[in-house]
Design a protein around this motif. Structure first.
Motif, PDB file in Angstrom:
ATOM      1  N   LEU A  61       0.856  -1.188   0.000  1.00  0.00           N
ATOM      2  CA  LEU A  61       0.000   0.000   0.000  1.00  0.00           C
ATOM      3  C   LEU A  61       0.891   1.237   0.000  1.00  0.00           C
ATOM      4  CD1 LEU A  61      -2.533  -1.050   2.806  1.00  0.00           C
ATOM      5  CD2 LEU A  61      -2.874  -1.255   0.337  1.00  0.00           C
ATOM      6  N   ASP A  62       0.383   2.320  -0.568  1.00  0.00           N
ATOM      7  CA  ASP A  62       1.172   3.555  -0.625  1.00  0.00           C
ATOM      8  C   ASP A  62       0.682   4.512   0.446  1.00  0.00           C
ATOM      9  OD1 ASP A  62       2.958   5.430  -1.374  1.00  0.00           O
ATOM     10  OD2 ASP A  62       2.370   5.525  -3.475  1.00  0.00           O
ATOM     11  N   ALA A  63       1.312   4.430   1.636  1.00  0.00           N
ATOM     12  CA  ALA A  63       0.892   5.263   2.768  1.00  0.00           C
ATOM     13  C   ALA A  63       1.803   6.460   2.986  1.00  0.00           C
ATOM     14  CB  ALA A  63       0.867   4.415   4.038  1.00  0.00           C
ATOM     15  N   ALA A  64       2.790   6.667   2.116  1.00  0.00           N
ATOM     16  CA  ALA A  64       3.772   7.730   2.317  1.00  0.00           C
ATOM     17  C   ALA A  64       3.158   9.112   2.097  1.00  0.00           C
ATOM     18  CB  ALA A  64       4.954   7.524   1.374  1.00  0.00           C
ATOM     19  N   SER A  65       3.911  10.124   2.505  1.00  0.00           N
ATOM     20  CA  SER A  65       3.430  11.493   2.347  1.00  0.00           C
ATOM     21  C   SER A  65       3.514  11.926   0.882  1.00  0.00           C
ATOM     22  CB  SER A  65       4.259  12.449   3.213  1.00  0.00           C
ATOM     23  OG  SER A  65       5.593  12.510   2.722  1.00  0.00           O
ATOM     24  N   ARG A  66       2.903  13.072   0.598  1.00  0.00           N
ATOM     25  CA  ARG A  66       2.881  13.586  -0.772  1.00  0.00           C
ATOM     26  C   ARG A  66       4.257  14.061  -1.223  1.00  0.00           C
ATOM     27  NH1 ARG A  66      -1.496  13.306  -4.523  1.00  0.00           N
ATOM     28  NH2 ARG A  66      -0.862  14.619  -6.260  1.00  0.00           N
ATOM     29  N   ASP A  67       5.135  14.378  -0.287  1.00  0.00           N
ATOM     30  CA  ASP A  67       6.464  14.883  -0.632  1.00  0.00           C
ATOM     31  C   ASP A  67       7.227  13.852  -1.451  1.00  0.00           C
ATOM     32  OD1 ASP A  67       5.844  17.113   0.833  1.00  0.00           O
ATOM     33  OD2 ASP A  67       6.911  16.444   2.648  1.00  0.00           O
ATOM     34  N   GLY A  68       7.794  14.306  -2.553  1.00  0.00           N
ATOM     35  CA  GLY A  68       8.588  13.425  -3.394  1.00  0.00           C
ATOM     36  C   GLY A  68       7.776  12.457  -4.226  1.00  0.00           C
ATOM     37  N   TYR A  69       6.474  12.659  -4.301  1.00  0.00           N
ATOM     38  CA  TYR A  69       5.618  11.724  -5.036  1.00  0.00           C
ATOM     39  C   TYR A  69       5.845  11.839  -6.537  1.00  0.00           C
ATOM     40  CZ  TYR A  69       1.403   9.887  -7.247  1.00  0.00           C
ATOM     41  OH  TYR A  69       0.519   9.218  -8.060  1.00  0.00           O
ATOM     42  N   THR A  70       5.971  10.693  -7.206  1.00  0.00           N
ATOM     43  CA  THR A  70       6.083  10.617  -8.654  1.00  0.00           C
ATOM     44  C   THR A  70       4.967   9.727  -9.176  1.00  0.00           C
ATOM     45  OG1 THR A  70       8.488  10.863  -8.558  1.00  0.00           O
ATOM     46  CG2 THR A  70       7.552   9.982 -10.600  1.00  0.00           C
ATOM     47  N   PRO A  71       4.061  10.242  -9.994  1.00  0.00           N
ATOM     48  CA  PRO A  71       2.953   9.415 -10.501  1.00  0.00           C
ATOM     49  C   PRO A  71       3.462   8.155 -11.191  1.00  0.00           C
ATOM     50  CG  PRO A  71       2.602  11.730 -11.030  1.00  0.00           C
ATOM     51  CD  PRO A  71       3.994  11.634 -10.492  1.00  0.00           C
ATOM     52  N   GLY A  72       2.816   7.038 -10.876  1.00  0.00           N
ATOM     53  CA  GLY A  72       3.161   5.774 -11.508  1.00  0.00           C
ATOM     54  C   GLY A  72       4.251   4.982 -10.818  1.00  0.00           C
ATOM     55  N   GLU A  73       4.888   5.549  -9.790  1.00  0.00           N
ATOM     56  CA  GLU A  73       5.958   4.811  -9.122  1.00  0.00           C
ATOM     57  C   GLU A  73       5.393   3.715  -8.229  1.00  0.00           C
ATOM     58  OE1 GLU A  73       8.224   7.342  -6.609  1.00  0.00           O
ATOM     59  OE2 GLU A  73       6.520   7.907  -5.354  1.00  0.00           O
ATOM     60  N   GLU A  74       6.230   2.780  -7.858  1.00  0.00           N
ATOM     61  CA  GLU A  74       5.830   1.674  -7.012  1.00  0.00           C
ATOM     62  C   GLU A  74       5.561   2.159  -5.583  1.00  0.00           C
ATOM     63  OE1 GLU A  74       5.452  -1.739  -7.306  1.00  0.00           O
ATOM     64  OE2 GLU A  74       5.541  -1.576  -9.492  1.00  0.00           O
ATOM     65  N   PRO A  75       4.577   1.552  -4.911  1.00  0.00           N
ATOM     66  CA  PRO A  75       4.382   1.882  -3.490  1.00  0.00           C
ATOM     67  C   PRO A  75       5.525   1.327  -2.656  1.00  0.00           C
ATOM     68  CG  PRO A  75       2.963   0.056  -4.128  1.00  0.00           C
ATOM     69  CD  PRO A  75       3.611   0.556  -5.388  1.00  0.00           C
ATOM     70  N   ASN A  76       5.545   1.692  -1.388  1.00  0.00           N
ATOM     71  CA  ASN A  76       6.589   1.202  -0.495  1.00  0.00           C
ATOM     72  C   ASN A  76       6.564  -0.321  -0.442  1.00  0.00           C
ATOM     73  OD1 ASN A  76       8.155   0.685   2.058  1.00  0.00           O
ATOM     74  ND2 ASN A  76       8.186   2.923   2.040  1.00  0.00           N
ATOM     75  N   ASP A  77       7.747  -0.920  -0.279  1.00  0.00           N
ATOM     76  CA  ASP A  77       7.844  -2.375  -0.240  1.00  0.00           C
ATOM     77  C   ASP A  77       7.212  -2.984   1.004  1.00  0.00           C
ATOM     78  OD1 ASP A  77       9.158  -2.445  -2.633  1.00  0.00           O
ATOM     79  OD2 ASP A  77      11.166  -2.496  -1.757  1.00  0.00           O
ATOM     80  N   GLN A  78       6.996  -2.175   2.049  1.00  0.00           N
ATOM     81  CA  GLN A  78       6.464  -2.690   3.307  1.00  0.00           C
ATOM     82  C   GLN A  78       5.273  -1.849   3.765  1.00  0.00           C
ATOM     83  OE1 GLN A  78       9.974  -4.355   5.882  1.00  0.00           O
ATOM     84  NE2 GLN A  78      10.682  -2.427   5.033  1.00  0.00           N
ATOM     85  N   LEU A  79       4.584  -2.333   4.798  1.00  0.00           N
ATOM     86  CA  LEU A  79       3.428  -1.634   5.342  1.00  0.00           C
ATOM     87  C   LEU A  79       3.768  -0.980   6.674  1.00  0.00           C
ATOM     88  CD1 LEU A  79       0.435  -4.108   4.762  1.00  0.00           C
ATOM     89  CD2 LEU A  79       1.400  -2.423   3.197  1.00  0.00           C
ATOM     90  N   THR A  80       2.977   0.014   7.037  1.00  0.00           N
ATOM     91  CA  THR A  80       3.076   0.571   8.381  1.00  0.00           C
ATOM     92  C   THR A  80       2.464  -0.425   9.366  1.00  0.00           C
ATOM     93  OG1 THR A  80       0.916   1.669   8.305  1.00  0.00           O
ATOM     94  CG2 THR A  80       2.815   2.895   7.429  1.00  0.00           C
ATOM     95  N   ARG A  81       2.812  -0.274  10.608  1.00  0.00           N
ATOM     96  CA  ARG A  81       2.235  -1.148  11.634  1.00  0.00           C
ATOM     97  C   ARG A  81       0.721  -0.944  11.714  1.00  0.00           C
ATOM     98  NH1 ARG A  81       3.654  -1.145  18.155  1.00  0.00           N
ATOM     99  NH2 ARG A  81       1.945  -2.567  18.759  1.00  0.00           N
ATOM    100  N   TYR A  82       0.284   0.300  11.584  1.00  0.00           N
ATOM    101  CA  TYR A  82      -1.154   0.579  11.655  1.00  0.00           C
ATOM    102  C   TYR A  82      -1.913  -0.196  10.582  1.00  0.00           C
ATOM    103  CZ  TYR A  82      -5.546   3.199  11.677  1.00  0.00           C
ATOM    104  OH  TYR A  82      -6.875   3.532  11.740  1.00  0.00           O
ATOM    105  N   ASP A  83      -1.425  -0.134   9.334  1.00  0.00           N
ATOM    106  CA  ASP A  83      -2.125  -0.791   8.232  1.00  0.00           C
ATOM    107  C   ASP A  83      -2.049  -2.314   8.352  1.00  0.00           C
ATOM    108  OD1 ASP A  83      -2.922   1.594   6.897  1.00  0.00           O
ATOM    109  OD2 ASP A  83      -0.870   1.826   6.163  1.00  0.00           O
ATOM    110  N   ALA A  84      -0.881  -2.850   8.731  1.00  0.00           N
ATOM    111  CA  ALA A  84      -0.738  -4.296   8.862  1.00  0.00           C
ATOM    112  C   ALA A  84      -1.678  -4.838   9.939  1.00  0.00           C
ATOM    113  CB  ALA A  84       0.706  -4.653   9.189  1.00  0.00           C
ATOM    114  N   GLU A  85      -1.759  -4.148  11.068  1.00  0.00           N
ATOM    115  CA  GLU A  85      -2.634  -4.626  12.132  1.00  0.00           C
ATOM    116  C   GLU A  85      -4.100  -4.449  11.773  1.00  0.00           C
ATOM    117  OE1 GLU A  85       0.073  -4.221  16.145  1.00  0.00           O
ATOM    118  OE2 GLU A  85      -1.079  -2.458  15.522  1.00  0.00           O
ATOM    119  N   ALA A  86      -4.424  -3.392  11.007  1.00  0.00           N
ATOM    120  CA  ALA A  86      -5.812  -3.190  10.574  1.00  0.00           C
ATOM    121  C   ALA A  86      -6.243  -4.293   9.612  1.00  0.00           C
ATOM    122  CB  ALA A  86      -5.954  -1.823   9.919  1.00  0.00           C
ATOM    123  N   LEU A  87      -5.400  -4.609   8.646  1.00  0.00           N
ATOM    124  CA  LEU A  87      -5.732  -5.686   7.708  1.00  0.00           C
ATOM    125  C   LEU A  87      -5.850  -7.023   8.433  1.00  0.00           C
ATOM    126  CD1 LEU A  87      -3.420  -4.835   4.650  1.00  0.00           C
ATOM    127  CD2 LEU A  87      -5.807  -4.192   5.012  1.00  0.00           C
TER     128      LEU A  87
END
Length: 433
Positions: A61-87
């Motif tokens: 999932l792409d949970a990163a901030s808008r800073d440095g965002y490039t359209p079409g780039e890959e999301p982060n290779d890992q999840l945040t703890r919040y998202d992993a525990e929510a899923l």
């Protein structure tokens, strides 16, 4: 007929021993170099869990901030703890597991044994059935243990041997970072290659010596290891429940393409909800890759191994070119013999077949010598410091392939010399005699 041609080949070898030795050596060197690099490549590029690699999916999932965002780039290779525990709480897949790496200090109870540090795997209960972890004793923990943050642990086989002499230690106590844990299982020999469930650490390292619930690791604030990517204020705790840091791996097991499509839709809806809530700043960008797709995306095989593979095949080609020249010289030197045989009634087809059998016999002997050179080369690979080095070995299939490749390449190399030999005109040879 083959036995007859083979006997003629052996007699020919005895007449031209030096030339035969050069051809066998050329084939052996090419086969040895090729099989050494091919074996290493096969080990590193194989399917680590072939029984279900198409049913295990890695979530991004792409949970990163808008800073440095490039359209079409890959999301982060890992999840945040919040998202992993929510899923994990929502349990939208038949099985799901969150996991991350860590390490713990183990204090043996037996006298005379010094404390030692072991790599650890913090995970949820489905980790063991999802990844088909073989158990020597006991089993993994339950989802209830996850919820209760239970002090339970599964030991690796080597750790169990070190602590309990390899016996059934289920129910025994072990001290991890000054906290007492109860052993509920012992993992049998298990080393998936590559270590696909966590590609952020050493991909070809041995599996961890200790496995325990992720919830317990956070309750005790155990040390973690692996990559972590933060993009905001962590409040001094980058592993906290709400920290804007990606450091968790999350896997799901899905039984069919329909389930995979439905789960992908669920991830899209989840991302939309998180963006509406103000957590996600970037446009929805999810990935759901199965095991082999994930390995291909991460280019798990080191580039130097790929380069060595091409060099190995190139060296084999050079050796075969030299073998073609030696076979051509050998066959044409026997022009008078071939001419006499043709005059006595031997057909061109028979001459061609005999020459190919002779070339194949060279390949057979070259394969035997090449096998020894390949084993010597793999011994050299295993002396290297790379974590994958000790995995390189010739199994039954590679042994068979060595001989098949040696004979096939030699027969192929002998086609042109054999074709030239069968064109020898008997009248010219007899006249010259």
């Amino acid at each position: 007929m083959f036995a007859y041609y083979f006997n003629l080949a052996l007699r020919s070898f005895r007449r031209d021993r030096a030339l035969t030795a050069l051809m066998v050596l050329a084939v052996a060197l090419g086969i040895g170099a090729c099989m050494t690099t091919l074996t290493v490549f096969r080990v590193l590029s194989g399917d680590p869990i072939p029984s279900k690699s198409d049913r295990l999916f890695y979530v991004q999932l792409d949970a990163a901030s808008r800073d440095g965002y490039t359209p079409g780039e890959e999301p982060n290779d890992q999840l945040t703890r919040y998202d992993a525990e929510a899923l994990l709480r929502e349990k939208r897949a038949p099985r799901q597991a969150l996991t991350t790496g860590g390490f713990v200090k183990i204090t043996p109870e037996r006298s005379g044994q010094a404390p030692f540090t072991s790599a650890a795997r913090f995970a949820s209960a489905d980790f063991f059935p999802m990844f088909e972890v073989p158990m020597l004793y006991g089993s993994g923990w339950s989802s209830g243990d996850d919820d209760a943050r239970a002090r339970v642990v599964v030991l690796g086989k080597e750790t169990n041997e070190r602590l309990f002499g390899g016996g059934n230690s289920v129910g025994q106590r072990v001290l991890l970072d000054r906290t007492e844990f109860t052993v509920v299982g012992v993992v049998d020999q298990w080393r998936p290659t590559p270590r696909f469930y966590d590609l952020t650490n050493d991909r070809f390292a041995e599996t961890e010596g200790v496995f325990l619930p992720f919830s317990t690791s956070r309750d005790l604030n155990l040390d973690r290891q692996g990559n972590i990517d933060c993009w905001g204020d962590t409040g001094g705790d980058s592993t906290g429940p709400n920290a804007p840091c990606a450091w968790m791996q999350y896997w799901v097991e899905l039984e069919s393409p329909a389930q995979a499509a439905a789960y992908r839709d669920y991830l899209v809806n989840y991302s939309d909800q998180q963006r509406a809530a103000g957590r996600f700043e970037r446009p929805t960008n999810v990935r759901l890759r199965n095991v082999m797709e994930l390995l291909e995306y991460n280019r798990v095989v080191p580039q130097d191994v790929v380069m060595q593979l091409w060099l190995g095949f190139g060296f084999l080609l050079v050796c075969l070119v030299n073998t073609i020249g030696l076979l051509l010289a050998k066959f044409l030197r026997r022009g008078s013999e071939i001419g006499v045989r043709r005059a006595l009634g031997a057909s061109r087809k028979a001459i061609f077949a005999q020459c190919l059998v002779e070339a194949g016999t060279v390949g057979l002997f070259g394969g035997v010598l090449g096998l020894g050179l390949a084993m010597l080369g793999l011994w050299g690979v295993r002396q290297q410091p790379a974590s994958y080095a000790n995995l390189a070995h010739l199994d039954g299939w590679m042994l068979l392939l060595t001989f098949v490749l040696a004979v096939a390449s030699s027969v192929l190399a002998g086609v042109v010399p054999a074709w030239r030999a069968m064109q020898v005109a008997p009248a010219i040879q007899l006249k010259s005699q």
